[in-house]
Design a protein around this motif. Structure first.
Motif, short mmCIF file in Angstrom:
data_model
loop_
_atom_site.label_atom_id
_atom_site.label_comp_id
_atom_site.label_asym_id
_atom_site.label_seq_id
_atom_site.Cartn_x
_atom_site.Cartn_y
_atom_site.Cartn_z
N TYR A 67 -12.38 -37.27 -10.27
CA TYR A 67 -12.11 -37.34 -11.71
C TYR A 67 -13.04 -38.32 -12.42
CZ TYR A 67 -7.99 -34.53 -10.77
OH TYR A 67 -7.16 -33.50 -10.40
N ILE A 68 -13.69 -39.19 -11.67
CA ILE A 68 -14.74 -40.03 -12.21
C ILE A 68 -16.11 -39.45 -11.87
CG2 ILE A 68 -15.75 -42.35 -12.22
CD1 ILE A 68 -12.97 -42.19 -13.45
N HIS A 69 -16.23 -38.95 -10.65
CA HIS A 69 -17.52 -38.47 -10.15
C HIS A 69 -18.02 -37.24 -10.91
CE1 HIS A 69 -20.69 -37.61 -7.23
NE2 HIS A 69 -20.25 -36.37 -7.16
N VAL A 70 -17.17 -36.26 -11.09
CA VAL A 70 -17.61 -35.01 -11.70
C VAL A 70 -18.00 -35.17 -13.17
CG1 VAL A 70 -16.88 -32.66 -12.33
CG2 VAL A 70 -16.41 -33.55 -10.04
N PRO A 71 -17.15 -35.80 -14.03
CA PRO A 71 -17.59 -35.99 -15.42
C PRO A 71 -18.88 -36.80 -15.53
CG PRO A 71 -15.23 -36.37 -15.24
CD PRO A 71 -15.76 -36.26 -13.85
N SER A 72 -19.04 -37.82 -14.67
CA SER A 72 -20.26 -38.63 -14.71
C SER A 72 -21.47 -37.80 -14.29
CB SER A 72 -20.11 -39.84 -13.79
OG SER A 72 -19.06 -40.68 -14.22
N ALA A 73 -21.31 -36.97 -13.26
CA ALA A 73 -22.41 -36.13 -12.81
C ALA A 73 -22.83 -35.14 -13.89
CB ALA A 73 -22.01 -35.38 -11.53
N TRP A 74 -21.85 -34.51 -14.53
CA TRP A 74 -22.19 -33.58 -15.61
C TRP A 74 -22.89 -34.30 -16.76
CZ3 TRP A 74 -17.08 -30.23 -16.08
CH2 TRP A 74 -16.97 -29.44 -14.94
N MET A 75 -22.41 -35.51 -17.08
CA MET A 75 -23.03 -36.25 -18.18
C MET A 75 -24.45 -36.70 -17.81
SD MET A 75 -21.19 -36.20 -20.82
CE MET A 75 -22.16 -37.37 -21.76
N ALA A 125 -26.73 -45.06 -16.73
CA ALA A 125 -25.43 -45.60 -16.33
C ALA A 125 -24.55 -44.50 -15.73
CB ALA A 125 -24.73 -46.24 -17.53
N PHE A 126 -24.52 -43.33 -16.35
CA PHE A 126 -23.74 -42.21 -15.80
C PHE A 126 -24.29 -41.81 -14.42
CE2 PHE A 126 -22.26 -41.22 -20.21
CZ PHE A 126 -20.90 -41.21 -19.93
N THR A 127 -25.60 -41.86 -14.25
CA THR A 127 -26.20 -41.48 -12.97
C THR A 127 -25.84 -42.49 -11.89
OG1 THR A 127 -28.05 -40.52 -14.21
CG2 THR A 127 -28.34 -40.79 -11.85
N VAL A 128 -25.85 -43.78 -12.22
CA VAL A 128 -25.45 -44.81 -11.26
C VAL A 128 -23.99 -44.60 -10.84
CG1 VAL A 128 -24.96 -47.27 -11.00
CG2 VAL A 128 -27.13 -46.52 -12.00
N ILE A 129 -23.12 -44.31 -11.81
CA ILE A 129 -21.71 -44.05 -11.49
C ILE A 129 -21.58 -42.83 -10.59
CG2 ILE A 129 -19.46 -43.41 -12.46
CD1 ILE A 129 -20.26 -45.02 -14.97
N THR A 130 -22.37 -41.80 -10.87
CA THR A 130 -22.35 -40.59 -10.05
C THR A 130 -22.73 -40.90 -8.61
OG1 THR A 130 -22.92 -39.22 -11.96
CG2 THR A 130 -23.32 -38.29 -9.78
N LEU A 131 -23.82 -41.64 -8.42
CA LEU A 131 -24.28 -41.96 -7.07
C LEU A 131 -23.29 -42.87 -6.35
CD1 LEU A 131 -28.06 -42.52 -7.90
CD2 LEU A 131 -27.10 -40.64 -6.54
N ALA A 132 -22.74 -43.85 -7.08
CA ALA A 132 -21.81 -44.79 -6.45
C ALA A 132 -20.52 -44.10 -6.03
CB ALA A 132 -21.50 -45.93 -7.41
N THR A 133 -19.94 -43.31 -6.93
CA THR A 133 -18.69 -42.62 -6.59
C THR A 133 -18.92 -41.55 -5.53
OG1 THR A 133 -19.03 -41.15 -8.50
CG2 THR A 133 -17.58 -43.06 -8.80
N GLY A 134 -20.10 -40.92 -5.56
CA GLY A 134 -20.42 -39.95 -4.52
C GLY A 134 -20.50 -40.59 -3.15
N SER A 135 -21.08 -41.79 -3.09
CA SER A 135 -21.16 -42.50 -1.81
C SER A 135 -19.78 -42.92 -1.32
CB SER A 135 -22.06 -43.73 -1.96
OG SER A 135 -23.39 -43.36 -2.22
N ILE A 136 -18.95 -43.42 -2.24
CA ILE A 136 -17.58 -43.83 -1.87
C ILE A 136 -16.78 -42.62 -1.38
CG2 ILE A 136 -15.42 -44.77 -2.77
CD1 ILE A 136 -17.16 -46.41 -4.74
N TRP A 137 -16.94 -41.50 -2.05
CA TRP A 137 -16.24 -40.28 -1.66
C TRP A 137 -16.79 -39.73 -0.35
CZ3 TRP A 137 -16.02 -35.34 -5.25
CH2 TRP A 137 -15.01 -34.50 -4.81
N GLY A 138 -18.10 -39.84 -0.17
CA GLY A 138 -18.73 -39.28 1.02
C GLY A 138 -18.42 -40.04 2.30
#
Length: 255
Positions: A61-69, A105-118
């Motif tokens: 719910y954080i990763h997907v909106p950030s990735a799209w943005m 900033a959105f890209t950093v959030i995407t990469l960070a949450t993706g790593s945490i999820w992965g």
């Protein structure tokens, strides 16, 4: 002249844009906080745990909106950049350059949450997967635009050079979007579709929709605020800025 066209033409005036941004940026932030707050509440307390991933899936719910943005902001930045280069519209230069830090900033959030999820899903924080690698390159493109803009003293020349780099980087967007289709990817395929049926359970979608819309309003507020600040910086020697400074409330003399 068409009223809408005339309004957009007037909005290109630095004083008019300043008033517009000052009025609407707080409203965008306020709506963003309400929408994202409601979405986060639903994601944490209303949506059931995933039958395979458990509660760890909630980070989507954080990763997907950030990735799209991260993709949408870059595309918008490139559009503003193209308009600025072709028609020499200063406001579009300002808006294009204001997009870059927000998109980064959105890209950093995407990469960070993706790593945490992965980490629990893949057993590793990072893998040179096509989707992850191309998203990392997108971050470098954002940083390149920011760095080039601030490396040149002349704001107009800096914006034109950075705008050209932004336009070149557009070629990366379809690579990110279709990387999971074109190559064997560790990253899961598309589960959420704007048009067509999503493979995600319908009960899990409403909080995501609220967060997706909320991030749009947050971006709009951030864009207006940053562009307003850059507009004031560029127009610092103009009479209308001096009048604004004179009308600003005095903070008193330091003791």
């Amino acid at each position: 002249m068409n009223p809408v066209v005339r309004w957009f033409h007037q909005l290109g005036s630095p004083p008019t844009f300043h008033r517009f941004a000052a009025r609407w940026a707080p409203w965008c932030y306020g709506l963003a906080v309400l929408l994202m707050g409601y979405g986060i509440y639903g994601a944490l307390f209303q949506v059931p745990a995933d039958y395979q991933q458990g509660d760890s899936f909630r980070i989507l719910y954080i990763h997907v909106p950030s990735a799209w943005m991260s993709l949408a902001v870059y595309g918008l930045m490139a559009i503003y950049a193209a308009i600025a280069l072709v028609w020499r519209i200063k406001l579009c230069e300002i808006l294009a350059m204001a997009c870059a830090p927000i998109g980064a900033a959105f890209t950093v959030i995407t990469l960070a949450t993706g790593s945490i999820w992965g980490r629990p899903m893949w057993g590793t924080w990072w893998d040179w997967d096509p989707r992850l690698t191309s998203e990392l390159i997108l971050l470098f493109m954002y940083l390149g635009v920011i760095g080039l803009y601030h490396a040149i003293d002349d704001r107009r020349a800096a914006a034109r050079a950075a705008s050209l780099l932004a336009i070149v980087g557009v070629a990366l967007l379809p690579v990110i979007r279709y990387s999971v289709v074109w190559w064997n990817s560790l990253h899961q395929g598309q589960t959420i579709r704007v048009f067509g049926e999503s493979s995600m359970d319908p009960s899990m979608l409403p909080p995501l929709v609220w967060l997706v819309v909320g991030t749009k309003f947050w971006f709009a507020g951030s864009l207006l605020a940053r562009a307003r600040a850059d507009n004031l910086y560029r127009e610092g020697g103009k009479d209308w800025v001096r009048r604004l400074a004179e009308r600003a409330p005095s903070r008193g003399n330091p003791t």
